[in-house]
Design a protein around this motif. Structure first.
Motif, PDB file in Angstrom:
ATOM      1  N   LEU A  55      40.390  51.426  39.363  1.00  0.00           N
ATOM      2  CA  LEU A  55      40.841  50.963  38.055  1.00  0.00           C
ATOM      3  C   LEU A  55      39.969  49.845  37.511  1.00  0.00           C
ATOM      4  CD1 LEU A  55      44.699  50.863  38.687  1.00  0.00           C
ATOM      5  CD2 LEU A  55      43.249  52.814  38.108  1.00  0.00           C
ATOM      6  N   SER A  56      39.456  48.996  38.397  1.00  0.00           N
ATOM      7  CA  SER A  56      38.638  47.879  37.918  1.00  0.00           C
ATOM      8  C   SER A  56      37.692  47.406  39.009  1.00  0.00           C
ATOM      9  CB  SER A  56      39.525  46.709  37.461  1.00  0.00           C
ATOM     10  OG  SER A  56      40.126  46.076  38.575  1.00  0.00           O
ATOM     11  N   GLU A  57      36.662  46.696  38.585  1.00  0.00           N
ATOM     12  CA  GLU A  57      35.726  46.025  39.476  1.00  0.00           C
ATOM     13  C   GLU A  57      35.693  44.562  39.066  1.00  0.00           C
ATOM     14  OE1 GLU A  57      32.588  49.661  40.330  1.00  0.00           O
ATOM     15  OE2 GLU A  57      32.250  48.356  38.603  1.00  0.00           O
ATOM     16  N   ALA A  58      35.615  43.672  40.055  1.00  0.00           N
ATOM     17  CA  ALA A  58      35.704  42.247  39.725  1.00  0.00           C
ATOM     18  C   ALA A  58      34.737  41.428  40.558  1.00  0.00           C
ATOM     19  CB  ALA A  58      37.130  41.741  39.933  1.00  0.00           C
ATOM     20  N   ASP A  59      34.086  40.486  39.887  1.00  0.00           N
ATOM     21  CA  ASP A  59      33.304  39.440  40.539  1.00  0.00           C
ATOM     22  C   ASP A  59      34.155  38.178  40.526  1.00  0.00           C
ATOM     23  OD1 ASP A  59      30.841  40.923  40.937  1.00  0.00           O
ATOM     24  OD2 ASP A  59      30.561  40.807  38.771  1.00  0.00           O
ATOM     25  N   ASN A  60      34.296  37.559  41.691  1.00  0.00           N
ATOM     26  CA  ASN A  60      35.204  36.415  41.815  1.00  0.00           C
ATOM     27  C   ASN A  60      34.499  35.282  42.567  1.00  0.00           C
ATOM     28  OD1 ASN A  60      37.295  34.631  42.157  1.00  0.00           O
ATOM     29  ND2 ASN A  60      38.555  35.979  43.414  1.00  0.00           N
ATOM     30  N   TRP A  61      34.375  34.134  41.908  1.00  0.00           N
ATOM     31  CA  TRP A  61      33.872  32.930  42.553  1.00  0.00           C
ATOM     32  C   TRP A  61      35.049  31.963  42.687  1.00  0.00           C
ATOM     33  CZ3 TRP A  61      31.358  35.564  38.685  1.00  0.00           C
ATOM     34  CH2 TRP A  61      30.078  36.065  38.987  1.00  0.00           C
ATOM     35  N   LEU A 117      37.887  50.084  34.173  1.00  0.00           N
ATOM     36  CA  LEU A 117      37.135  51.333  34.052  1.00  0.00           C
ATOM     37  C   LEU A 117      37.927  52.425  33.348  1.00  0.00           C
ATOM     38  CD1 LEU A 117      35.548  51.363  37.629  1.00  0.00           C
ATOM     39  CD2 LEU A 117      34.774  50.186  35.551  1.00  0.00           C
ATOM     40  N   ALA A 118      37.189  53.425  32.883  1.00  0.00           N
ATOM     41  CA  ALA A 118      37.832  54.564  32.201  1.00  0.00           C
ATOM     42  C   ALA A 118      38.809  55.289  33.109  1.00  0.00           C
ATOM     43  CB  ALA A 118      36.765  55.522  31.679  1.00  0.00           C
ATOM     44  N   GLN A 119      38.650  55.178  34.430  1.00  0.00           N
ATOM     45  CA  GLN A 119      39.577  55.822  35.357  1.00  0.00           C
ATOM     46  C   GLN A 119      40.983  55.222  35.293  1.00  0.00           C
ATOM     47  OE1 GLN A 119      38.016  56.901  39.397  1.00  0.00           O
ATOM     48  NE2 GLN A 119      36.269  55.662  38.784  1.00  0.00           N
ATOM     49  N   GLN A 141      36.722  46.194  44.293  1.00  0.00           N
ATOM     50  CA  GLN A 141      37.211  47.232  43.391  1.00  0.00           C
ATOM     51  C   GLN A 141      38.719  47.320  43.616  1.00  0.00           C
ATOM     52  OE1 GLN A 141      34.962  50.617  44.780  1.00  0.00           O
ATOM     53  NE2 GLN A 141      33.379  50.324  43.224  1.00  0.00           N
ATOM     54  N   LEU A 142      39.482  47.354  42.528  1.00  0.00           N
ATOM     55  CA  LEU A 142      40.928  47.540  42.638  1.00  0.00           C
ATOM     56  C   LEU A 142      41.236  49.015  42.387  1.00  0.00           C
ATOM     57  CD1 LEU A 142      42.423  44.380  40.869  1.00  0.00           C
ATOM     58  CD2 LEU A 142      42.018  44.781  43.297  1.00  0.00           C
ATOM     59  N   ALA A 143      41.834  49.647  43.385  1.00  0.00           N
ATOM     60  CA  ALA A 143      42.080  51.081  43.318  1.00  0.00           C
ATOM     61  C   ALA A 143      43.564  51.373  43.466  1.00  0.00           C
ATOM     62  CB  ALA A 143      41.298  51.799  44.415  1.00  0.00           C
ATOM     63  N   CYS A 144      43.980  52.450  42.806  1.00  0.00           N
ATOM     64  CA  CYS A 144      45.348  52.958  42.937  1.00  0.00           C
ATOM     65  C   CYS A 144      45.214  54.438  43.262  1.00  0.00           C
ATOM     66  CB  CYS A 144      46.137  52.749  41.650  1.00  0.00           C
ATOM     67  SG  CYS A 144      47.893  53.150  41.785  1.00  0.00           S
ATOM     68  N   GLY A 145      45.591  54.826  44.479  1.00  0.00           N
ATOM     69  CA  GLY A 145      45.341  56.190  44.904  1.00  0.00           C
ATOM     70  C   GLY A 145      43.842  56.431  44.987  1.00  0.00           C
ATOM     71  N   ALA A 146      43.381  57.526  44.393  1.00  0.00           N
ATOM     72  CA  ALA A 146      41.956  57.864  44.420  1.00  0.00           C
ATOM     73  C   ALA A 146      41.196  57.258  43.242  1.00  0.00           C
ATOM     74  CB  ALA A 146      41.789  59.391  44.408  1.00  0.00           C
ATOM     75  N   ALA A 206      48.357  39.240  28.859  1.00  0.00           N
ATOM     76  CA  ALA A 206      49.691  38.634  28.958  1.00  0.00           C
ATOM     77  C   ALA A 206      50.147  38.437  30.402  1.00  0.00           C
ATOM     78  CB  ALA A 206      50.712  39.493  28.220  1.00  0.00           C
ATOM     79  N   GLY A 207      49.529  39.159  31.336  1.00  0.00           N
ATOM     80  CA  GLY A 207      49.992  39.116  32.716  1.00  0.00           C
ATOM     81  C   GLY A 207      49.500  37.900  33.475  1.00  0.00           C
ATOM     82  N   ARG A 208      50.249  37.515  34.487  1.00  0.00           N
ATOM     83  CA  ARG A 208      49.854  36.392  35.341  1.00  0.00           C
ATOM     84  C   ARG A 208      48.876  36.832  36.409  1.00  0.00           C
ATOM     85  NH1 ARG A 208      51.245  33.616  39.995  1.00  0.00           N
ATOM     86  NH2 ARG A 208      52.620  35.294  40.683  1.00  0.00           N
ATOM     87  N   SER A 209      48.990  38.098  36.832  1.00  0.00           N
ATOM     88  CA  SER A 209      48.137  38.634  37.888  1.00  0.00           C
ATOM     89  C   SER A 209      47.632  40.006  37.484  1.00  0.00           C
ATOM     90  CB  SER A 209      48.922  38.736  39.203  1.00  0.00           C
ATOM     91  OG  SER A 209      48.260  39.556  40.121  1.00  0.00           O
ATOM     92  N   ALA A 210      46.311  40.191  37.540  1.00  0.00           N
ATOM     93  CA  ALA A 210      45.746  41.496  37.208  1.00  0.00           C
ATOM     94  C   ALA A 210      46.226  42.560  38.201  1.00  0.00           C
ATOM     95  CB  ALA A 210      44.226  41.416  37.211  1.00  0.00           C
ATOM     96  N   THR A 211      46.363  42.189  39.472  1.00  0.00           N
ATOM     97  CA  THR A 211      46.829  43.131  40.487  1.00  0.00           C
ATOM     98  C   THR A 211      48.229  43.646  40.158  1.00  0.00           C
ATOM     99  OG1 THR A 211      45.529  41.995  42.185  1.00  0.00           O
ATOM    100  CG2 THR A 211      47.292  43.449  42.940  1.00  0.00           C
ATOM    101  N   ALA A 212      49.142  42.726  39.842  1.00  0.00           N
ATOM    102  CA  ALA A 212      50.515  43.124  39.516  1.00  0.00           C
ATOM    103  C   ALA A 212      50.558  43.961  38.240  1.00  0.00           C
ATOM    104  CB  ALA A 212      51.392  41.882  39.372  1.00  0.00           C
ATOM    105  N   THR A 213      49.762  43.584  37.247  1.00  0.00           N
ATOM    106  CA  THR A 213      49.730  44.335  35.989  1.00  0.00           C
ATOM    107  C   THR A 213      49.233  45.753  36.223  1.00  0.00           C
ATOM    108  OG1 THR A 213      49.357  42.321  34.705  1.00  0.00           O
ATOM    109  CG2 THR A 213      48.766  44.401  33.662  1.00  0.00           C
ATOM    110  N   LEU A 214      48.199  45.911  37.032  1.00  0.00           N
ATOM    111  CA  LEU A 214      47.659  47.239  37.302  1.00  0.00           C
ATOM    112  C   LEU A 214      48.624  48.084  38.122  1.00  0.00           C
ATOM    113  CD1 LEU A 214      43.875  46.528  38.000  1.00  0.00           C
ATOM    114  CD2 LEU A 214      44.884  47.633  35.994  1.00  0.00           C
TER     115      LEU A 214
END
Length: 212
Positions: free
Chosen positions: A126-132, A207-209, A118-123, A61-69
């Motif tokens: 949360l996710s890994e992404a391949d972007n072309w 990721l499970a984290q 890799q998108l991280a929050c603190g330690a 539902a989100g426009r941006s994965a970064t903002a959602t996370l």
């Protein structure tokens, strides 16, 4: 004994009976069980599989994965400061699969850049992404930031007013894989600018984290 004496004795007996009963009534009220207050809704534990589905729907539902996370990180207290940062992964360039090329309308001659983060929050990662993505559809300033920093892609290109168009999505419970790279959700999405032109294709592994 006259009628007056009998009446006085009856009144004294009634008064004594009431005094004797009062402590018993008070004791009964004190010993009555007290209903426990209901548990606060926030303390109700949510099953991990249900959390995966909630995250799934939020991402779609989100426009941006970064903002959602970032919102997700704040809600679940995953870090003291709920700010998502991108960690670039270098030296793992991948050619774009045929479905990515087709979705972007690219040919072998089209300039195409690849970014793995890799998108991280603190330690927590949360996710890994391949972007072309197509650099010609981004401003020079955006390309400079993407080339030289770890800033999240979604934050950099937000002035484009882009929209996400989900191409495929799948949840995994139990997680796919093990350890730090165990995946609970995969989303493939095409990003279009405010002129509806595709400019980026991402394959995101959550990721499970990401689970509290």
């Amino acid at each position: 004994m006259g009628p007056t004496d009998r009446h006085d004795r009856l009144r004294r007996w009634q008064a004594a009976s009431l005094l004797a009963a009062a402590p018993i009534a008070s004791l009964s009220a004190a010993d009555a069980p007290v209903a426990a207050p209901p548990s606060p809704p926030g303390q109700q534990r949510v099953a991990p599989s249900a959390l995966v589905e909630i995250l799934h729907q939020r991402i779609l539902a989100g426009r941006s994965a970064t903002a959602t996370l970032e919102t997700w990180c704040a809600e679940h207290g995953l870090a003291e400061q709920a700010r998502v940062r991108a960690v670039r992964v270098h030296g793992q360039d991948k050619p774009a699969p045929p479905e990515v090329m087709a979705a972007l309308g690219a040919t072998p001659q089209t300039p195409l850049r690849y970014r793995r983060v890799q998108l991280a929050c603190g330690a927590r990662v949360l996710s890994e992404a391949d972007n072309w993505y197509l650099p010609e559809r981004l401003s020079p300033a955006m390309n400079e930031v993407l080339d030289s920093t770890d800033e999240p892609f979604g934050r950099v290109v937000s002035p484009l007013g882009f929209q996400r168009q989900t191409q495929a999505d799948q949840t995994f419970w139990p997680p796919r894989g093990s350890g730090d790279h165990a995946t609970v959700l995969e989303v493939r999405a095409l990003l279009r600018d405010n002129q509806q032109r595709p400019f980026s294709y991402v394959i995101e592994s959550y990721l499970a984290q990401a689970l509290p």
